[in-house]
Design a protein around this motif. Structure first.
Motif, mmCIF file in Angstrom:
data_model
loop_
_atom_site.group_PDB
_atom_site.id
_atom_site.type_symbol
_atom_site.label_atom_id
_atom_site.label_comp_id
_atom_site.label_asym_id
_atom_site.label_seq_id
_atom_site.Cartn_x
_atom_site.Cartn_y
_atom_site.Cartn_z
ATOM 1 N N ALA A 228 0.816 -1.209 0.000
ATOM 2 C CA ALA A 228 0.000 0.000 0.000
ATOM 3 C C ALA A 228 0.849 1.257 0.000
ATOM 4 O O ALA A 228 0.418 2.304 -0.453
ATOM 5 N N ASN A 229 2.023 1.169 0.575
ATOM 6 C CA ASN A 229 2.848 2.372 0.648
ATOM 7 C C ASN A 229 4.324 1.996 0.770
ATOM 8 O O ASN A 229 4.674 0.814 0.826
ATOM 9 N N LEU A 230 5.152 3.004 0.826
ATOM 10 C CA LEU A 230 6.594 2.788 0.871
ATOM 11 C C LEU A 230 7.011 1.957 2.068
ATOM 12 O O LEU A 230 7.892 1.105 1.974
ATOM 13 N N ASP A 356 4.087 7.835 -4.422
ATOM 14 C CA ASP A 356 4.119 9.289 -4.337
ATOM 15 C C ASP A 356 5.291 9.698 -3.443
ATOM 16 O O ASP A 356 5.424 9.220 -2.317
ATOM 17 N N ALA A 357 6.147 10.582 -3.940
ATOM 18 C CA ALA A 357 7.350 10.937 -3.181
ATOM 19 C C ALA A 357 7.010 11.702 -1.912
ATOM 20 O O ALA A 357 7.762 11.688 -0.942
ATOM 21 N N ASN A 358 5.868 12.370 -1.895
ATOM 22 C CA ASN A 358 5.512 13.171 -0.714
ATOM 23 C C ASN A 358 4.798 12.349 0.350
ATOM 24 O O ASN A 358 5.133 12.410 1.514
ATOM 25 N N GLU A 361 2.508 7.024 -0.445
ATOM 26 C CA GLU A 361 1.443 6.139 -0.882
ATOM 27 C C GLU A 361 1.730 5.592 -2.270
ATOM 28 O O GLU A 361 2.316 6.268 -3.105
ATOM 29 N N ARG A 362 1.247 4.384 -2.523
ATOM 30 C CA ARG A 362 1.455 3.823 -3.856
ATOM 31 C C ARG A 362 0.456 4.447 -4.824
ATOM 32 O O ARG A 362 -0.719 4.618 -4.515
ATOM 33 N N LEU A 363 0.948 4.802 -6.009
ATOM 34 C CA LEU A 363 0.068 5.333 -7.045
ATOM 35 C C LEU A 363 -0.582 4.141 -7.723
ATOM 36 O O LEU A 363 0.085 3.168 -8.048
ATOM 37 N N SER A 364 -1.896 4.234 -7.891
ATOM 38 C CA SER A 364 -2.594 3.068 -8.427
ATOM 39 C C SER A 364 -2.141 2.797 -9.849
ATOM 40 O O SER A 364 -1.863 3.694 -10.624
#
Lengths: 384, 281
Positions: A228-230, A356-358, A361-364
């Motif tokens: 889901a995220n980094l 997303d670097a900020n 979150e993972r971009l779909s």
């Protein structure tokens, strides 16, 4: 066996302190194996203690078989727990350790003997029943601790990092045994670990936690393939996923990520959903080591200088530098080059992830990669 | 390394060490020897001979007279010591259990204040204690003396047990709670059986303190309820008639014997208990 559900569970130690657990929502069916995984201090043990009733929750509801149990004392919840330190009663024999919970529940002696025999046979500790815990090896103590939990036939089993005190070899053996046991007995189990391999191998469902928040709750494969995220992406997988910060470029109808090894450039085509405005946006490219391999003859490839070679046996880890980031590639052992050599690499563009670097979150990705409704608790993460 | 290097050599340094040790032994043992020798002498023998000569005629008359004089008070002491030691040890264990395993808001402060009791000199509590005993109607009774000893000893016994239980993993209590055991079951079935070393320490400590106590005995008991230490003092300090040193010495030995016996019987637990938790393992 029973189903377990946690609804908006909160835990706070004292007024004015930060929440230790924030809005935990989890549910598993009867017979499922749930893993709580995360780095130390993420709240996973606290959550387990809350389920056991050893700590009170500050908000929300815990349900077993759809019945709320938050108000019950630990002994009325019918939950058994295996502790990291085993917590065997040192002055009692193995037999008495296993029988203690049954005695406390006023089970008739004949039944107790029966249960002890059953459990001892199941765990192959029949010859140890008369011994004291101090006369047992770590692995044997581990078995007795499990036996104590099994003898009571509770609704739910809790395991709090049960393997972390064992040596590496025994840990792998016991891991398989726990899995085997679960397959045979189909017990509803919650298992806390910080070891991502245990999480991947044992769980039907995995909840990855950080800072008291569930980052993702899904099957092991989903967590591995679609983190889901980094944080989830970096926590699950060994060696960990490579992260390369870059800006995407548009090439006609598709997006490409430009990789630069210093001696070569490569345009990695990405299967990103078209409607998103990625122009000039900073993203992090996530790519697992096994998705970078030695290039086939004649195919598109990126030449890079090999910096370090780590042979592990089944495969060889090779480190190169891409966009000035150290990147790990997993190569077949016979394809292993030497340090300093130039190596042609190919990528698996379909499995590359974008974050997303900020927000992290993972971009779909393209819709077919994410089955509807199974993307985990991304919303929860975003709400942080 | 060769074997020779491990062999102790009789060097000047080593001789000095042994000499010092022997001297220290003598300093501690000579009073005891003098007491023993004197207790078996006749009064005439004591007057004519010197302290370290063997008795001219060996007699137990001193011991017989001494026993007749302190006999009743000896049992008084037993009646005080046994309940006082057992009650203070049990309550200390319970306190330690609560303060280590069932912490409550302010339990650390409570423990700190309790520790304060360890530093209170006997004299400070004499007046308040006698006031309290008077109000309770326990003045000059054995029960009253037991109560004072229990209260005064609680600070020590709680400290012993609390520090012992702090090293016991809390997971044990958690496991027992999940197994369905209650507060007292966990204490009685799981923690107490583990506590043998520290129970021994407590028993020895409290036994020695209470048996050897003089001040509380002389203040809070009178006449027939006095402990043996007070009786010994009375016996030795009588100004009527000639001094019967053999009787005095024998009576002192009788008064001191029980603590010696306790040390011999339970001494190995004492050291083990005091150092338990100091080294992991």
């Amino acid at each position: 066996m029973a189903s377990l559900e946690l609804r908006n569970v909160n835990k706070r130690y004292g007024q004015g302190q930060a929440d230790t657990l924030k809005n935990i929502n989890l549910s598993i069916d009867s017979g499922e194996f749930l893993i709580l995984v995360g780095p130390s201090g993420c709240g996973k043990s606290t959550l387990m203690n809350c389920i056991a009733g050893l700590e009170n929750i500050s908000g929300g509801e815990i349900l077993v078989e759809d019945q709320p149990i938050s108000g019950m004392s630990p002994k009325d919840r019918d939950i058994a727990m295996v502790f990291q330190s085993y917590a065997l009663y040192p002055t009692m024999s193995v037999r008495d350790n296993i029988a203690f919970g049954l005695k406390m529940r006023k089970v008739p002696q004949a039944r107790i003997d029966e249960e002890v025999e059953r459990v001892a046979k199941l765990l192959q500790i029949e010859h140890l029943l008369h011994r004291k815990p101090s006369q047992l090896s770590g692995g044997q103590q581990q078995r007795v601790a499990m036996g104590r939990a099994l003898a009571r036939r509770p609704k739910i089993y809790l395991f709090d990092e049960p393997l972390s005190n064992l040596d590496a070899k025994l840990r792998v053996e016991m891991r398989t045994e726990i899995k085997l046991m679960h397959q045979r007995l189909k017990t509803t189990t919650v298992y806390v670990t910080h070891d991502q391999i245990e999480a991947m191998t044992l769980g039907d469902k995995v909840a990855v936690m950080k800072d008291g928040i569930i980052q993702q709750f899904a099957t092991p494969q989903e967590i591995y393939n679609s983190p889901a995220n980094l944080f989830v992406a970096s926590f699950i997988g060994s060696p960990p996923m490579n992260f390369i910060p870059l800006r995407l470029q548009r090439q006609g109808a598709r997006w490409v990520a430009v990789l630069d090894s210093g001696q070569d450039r490569y345009e990695l085509p990405l299967s990103v959903e078209d409607g998103q405005s990625l122009e000039g946006r900073e993203v992090i490219l996530g790519i697992r080591p096994e998705q970078i391999t030695a290039a086939n003859e004649g195919g598109p490839a990126l030449r890079a200088e090999v910096q370090v070679v780590e042979p592990t046996g089944p495969d060889t880890l090779v480190f190169v530098s891409l966009n000035e980031v150290k990147v790990c590639c997993r190569l077949a052992p016979d394809a292993a080059p030497r340090a300093g050599e130039s190596l042609a690499l190919q990528f698996d563009p379909d499995r590359v992830l974008l974050f997303d670097a900020n927000t992290g979150e993972r971009l779909s990705k393209a819709p077919e990669h994410i089955p509807a409704g199974q993307s985990g608790n991304i919303a929860q993460f975003a709400a942080r | 390394m060769s074997n020779a290097a491990l062999q102790p050599r009789l060097s000047a340094g080593r001789i000095a060490i042994y000499a010092t040790l022997l001297l220290a032994c003598a300093v501690y043992l000579i009073p005891l020897i003098v007491m023993l020798l004197t207790s078996f002498k006749t009064p005439d023998d004591i007057r004519t001979g010197n302290l370290l000569t063997l008795p001219e005629s060996f007699t137990v008359i001193g011991w017989v007279k001494a026993w007749a004089a302190v006999n009743g008070y000896f049992w008084n002491s037993v009646k005080i010591v046994v309940p006082a030691v057992l009650i203070s040890t049990l309550l200390g264990a319970l306190n330690g259990y609560v303060l280590s395993m069932w912490r409550f808001r302010g339990s650390q402060l409570f423990f700190g204040l309790l520790l304060f009791g360890c530093f209170l000199p006997f004299q400070v509590i004499l007046l308040p204690a006698s006031f309290t005993l008077g109000k309770l109607g326990l003045a000059n009774t054995t029960t009253g003396l037991v109560l004072v000893h229990v209260v005064y000893g609680l600070a020590f016994t709680t400290l012993f047990f609390r520090n012992f239980y702090v090293s016991v993993p809390e997971a044990l209590v958690r496991a027992a709670r999940l197994d369905g055991a209650g507060f007292f079951t966990i204490f009685g079935r799981i923690l107490l059986p583990m506590s043998v070393p520290i129970i021994m320490v407590c028993l020895i400590w409290q036994f020695t303190q209470i048996w050897n106590d003089f001040l509380f005995g002389v203040v809070f008991a009178s006449g027939d309820t006095q402990p043996v230490t007070v009786a010994l003092n009375n016996l030795v300090n009588t100004s009527t008639g000639a001094k019967q040193y053999n009787v005095d010495m024998a009576a002192a030995m009788i008064a001191g014997l029980p603590t010696l016996v306790v040390y011999v019987l339970a001494g190995k637990y004492f050291l083990r208990g005091l150092t338990s938790g100091a080294v992991k393992g």
